[in-house]
Write a protein that holds these residues in place. Sequence first.
Motif, PDB file in Angstrom:
ATOM      1  N   ASP A   1      50.754  -7.872  91.755  1.00 13.22           N
ATOM      2  CA  ASP A   1      50.970  -8.727  90.601  1.00 13.22           C
ATOM      3  C   ASP A   1      51.466  -7.979  89.378  1.00 13.22           C
ATOM      4  OD1 ASP A   1      50.038 -10.602  92.321  1.00 13.22           O
ATOM      5  OD2 ASP A   1      48.342 -11.282  91.085  1.00 13.22           O
ATOM      6  N   SER A   2      51.279  -6.649  89.369  1.00 10.09           N
ATOM      7  CA  SER A   2      51.822  -5.852  88.267  1.00 10.09           C
ATOM      8  C   SER A   2      53.211  -5.323  88.589  1.00 10.09           C
ATOM      9  CB  SER A   2      50.890  -4.681  87.942  1.00 10.09           C
ATOM     10  OG  SER A   2      50.793  -3.788  89.042  1.00 10.09           O
TER      11      SER A   2
ATOM     12  N   ASP B   1      42.711 -14.682  90.756  1.00  2.00           N
ATOM     13  CA  ASP B   1      42.044 -15.122  89.531  1.00  2.00           C
ATOM     14  C   ASP B   1      41.510 -13.941  88.730  1.00  2.00           C
ATOM     15  OD1 ASP B   1      42.152 -18.049  89.790  1.00  2.00           O
ATOM     16  OD2 ASP B   1      40.873 -17.740  91.545  1.00  2.00           O
ATOM     17  N   ASN B   2      41.924 -13.844  87.473  1.00  4.42           N
ATOM     18  CA  ASN B   2      41.426 -12.843  86.511  1.00  4.42           C
ATOM     19  C   ASN B   2      41.673 -11.403  86.947  1.00  4.42           C
ATOM     20  OD1 ASN B   2      40.545 -14.683  84.621  1.00  4.42           O
ATOM     21  ND2 ASN B   2      38.436 -14.757  85.404  1.00  4.42           N
TER      22      ASN B   2
ATOM     23  N   VAL C   1      45.245  -9.988  87.323  1.00  5.21           N
ATOM     24  CA  VAL C   1      46.327  -9.688  86.382  1.00  5.21           C
ATOM     25  C   VAL C   1      46.521 -10.840  85.415  1.00  5.21           C
ATOM     26  CG1 VAL C   1      48.819  -9.250  86.183  1.00  5.21           C
ATOM     27  CG2 VAL C   1      47.484  -8.088  87.943  1.00  5.21           C
ATOM     28  N   THR C   2      46.398 -12.055  85.921  1.00  6.05           N
ATOM     29  CA  THR C   2      46.551 -13.239  85.078  1.00  6.05           C
ATOM     30  C   THR C   2      45.215 -13.981  84.975  1.00  6.05           C
ATOM     31  OG1 THR C   2      47.247 -14.543  86.995  1.00  6.05           O
ATOM     32  CG2 THR C   2      48.972 -13.504  85.659  1.00  6.05           C
TER      33      THR C   2
ATOM     34  N   SER D   1      42.444 -16.903  84.903  1.00  6.33           N
ATOM     35  CA  SER D   1      42.190 -17.977  85.859  1.00  6.33           C
ATOM     36  C   SER D   1      41.974 -19.304  85.139  1.00  6.33           C
ATOM     37  CB  SER D   1      40.950 -17.646  86.706  1.00  6.33           C
ATOM     38  OG  SER D   1      40.557 -18.753  87.478  1.00  6.33           O
TER      39      SER D   1
ATOM     40  N   THR E   1      41.202  -9.975  81.658  1.00  7.43           N
ATOM     41  CA  THR E   1      41.393  -9.807  83.095  1.00  7.43           C
ATOM     42  C   THR E   1      41.154  -8.341  83.438  1.00  7.43           C
ATOM     43  OG1 THR E   1      43.747  -9.286  82.925  1.00  7.43           O
ATOM     44  CG2 THR E   1      43.141 -11.623  83.082  1.00  7.43           C
TER      45      THR E   1
ATOM     46  N   GLU F   1      44.049  -6.291  82.018  1.00  3.77           N
ATOM     47  CA  GLU F   1      43.973  -6.198  80.560  1.00  3.77           C
ATOM     48  C   GLU F   1      42.917  -5.193  80.135  1.00  3.77           C
ATOM     49  OE1 GLU F   1      45.299 -10.794  79.373  1.00  3.77           O
ATOM     50  OE2 GLU F   1      43.187 -10.227  79.490  1.00  3.77           O
TER      51      GLU F   1
END
Length: 445
Positions: A39-40, A197-198, A200-201, A203, A213, A216
């Motif tokens: 996801d990154s 969920d949580n 990279v992005t 949820s 996340t 983050e």
Amino acid sequence: MTAPASGIEPLTTTALLRFATAGSVDDGKSTLVGRLLHDSKSVLADQLEAVEAASRNRGQEAVDLALLTDGLRAEREQGITIDVAYRYFATPRRRFILADTPGHVQYTRNMVTGASTAELAIILVDARAGVVEQTRRHAAVAALLRVPHVVLAVNKMDLVDYAEPVFARIAGEFTAYAASLGVPEVTAIPISALVGDNVVTASAAMDWYGGPTVLEHLETVPVTHDPAEDPARFPVQYVIRPQTAEHPDFRGYAGKIASGVLRVGERVVVQPSGRTSTIEKIDALGQSVELAFAPQSVTLTLADDLDISRGDLIAPAGGAAVATRDITATVCHLHDRPLTPGARVLLKHATRTVKAIVKEIPSRLTLADLSQHAEPGELVANDIGRVVIRTSEPLAMDDYAVSRTTGSFLLIDPADGSTLTAGMAGDAFAAAAAAGDDEAGAWDF
């Protein structure tokens, strides 16, 4: 922001962050790492294609992101992580080196290896099972290794209907346990690595959670550090004597500063000999500088012509470690061959290797409940215990609580050169005792 005492700008959020993952078998460590990479946008196209093909061959409709890290054939066949898998990735805000460590109790030594240089540990918990014995074991290892930041990732929240009370109960139980170990900071994050969920992005299914996340938090966790806060330590790696016509008497000492700051004009002591001199010049990347700091590689020249060789340690005259031949330490035994009292070994500390003998093994720690077993007679693979070692030559070794670099060492088999044991000098459990919690007494040896 107050200027650091050293005059050196502290590392910023673009600095490298080393972190490790840990958790019980099937808690989803490798899937979390795969999700972070995917996801990154840190996975190459051919790598993703290979994982997609491998997933199809196994009859799976969805891509098995765990295959991005479980590279050994035995790992893929058994569906577990066996060895430590290191991966490098970067975002616009920070660079990362991650160590995906095994979860099975049989591979506790692998977690010790992976987390020994980590600044952050992610400990996964299955939301359905909660805090289990292996969770406590991994929290204890993180505390033992002085990992500054711990993240509790409560995984598989999708399988408990994203229930906030489930997360709150697990987070509360783990945080209380970690506090009893002296862990300075715990950040709890509810996630589903499989769904994303949580990770990279944020949820949408857990709108009750307002924290960061996983990515983050990894991007923003503070790793700023003023090198002047640490005692200066410079293990000599190589003595440079070019003996050229231009520099007939040049004698330089090359190595990597393990900690702290060194300055031109500073009075230093060479250990273990105890001889003193003054830093005359510091060369870094071919240029003369007035000061240098960890982890720079430099060459020092001293005002006096001293007998210095590889393995000696240069430190400030007023802040040197005490050289000793008797070392009491906490160790994790790594080899399948047991460690016993009377064993003759080589002890490698920084750039110095000396002969040593294991005088006694006072106790072994049971990480599951933090109880101690006195006079165990031996340490077998994955055991953590206390040892008393006598070396053939004095060593200037800090307590591990003072320096993770100059407070650590390895015991090596003199016959075949294999690594037997990883050691941490001094009272590795001082943080737990300092926490002042009644449960911390279980850590006293």
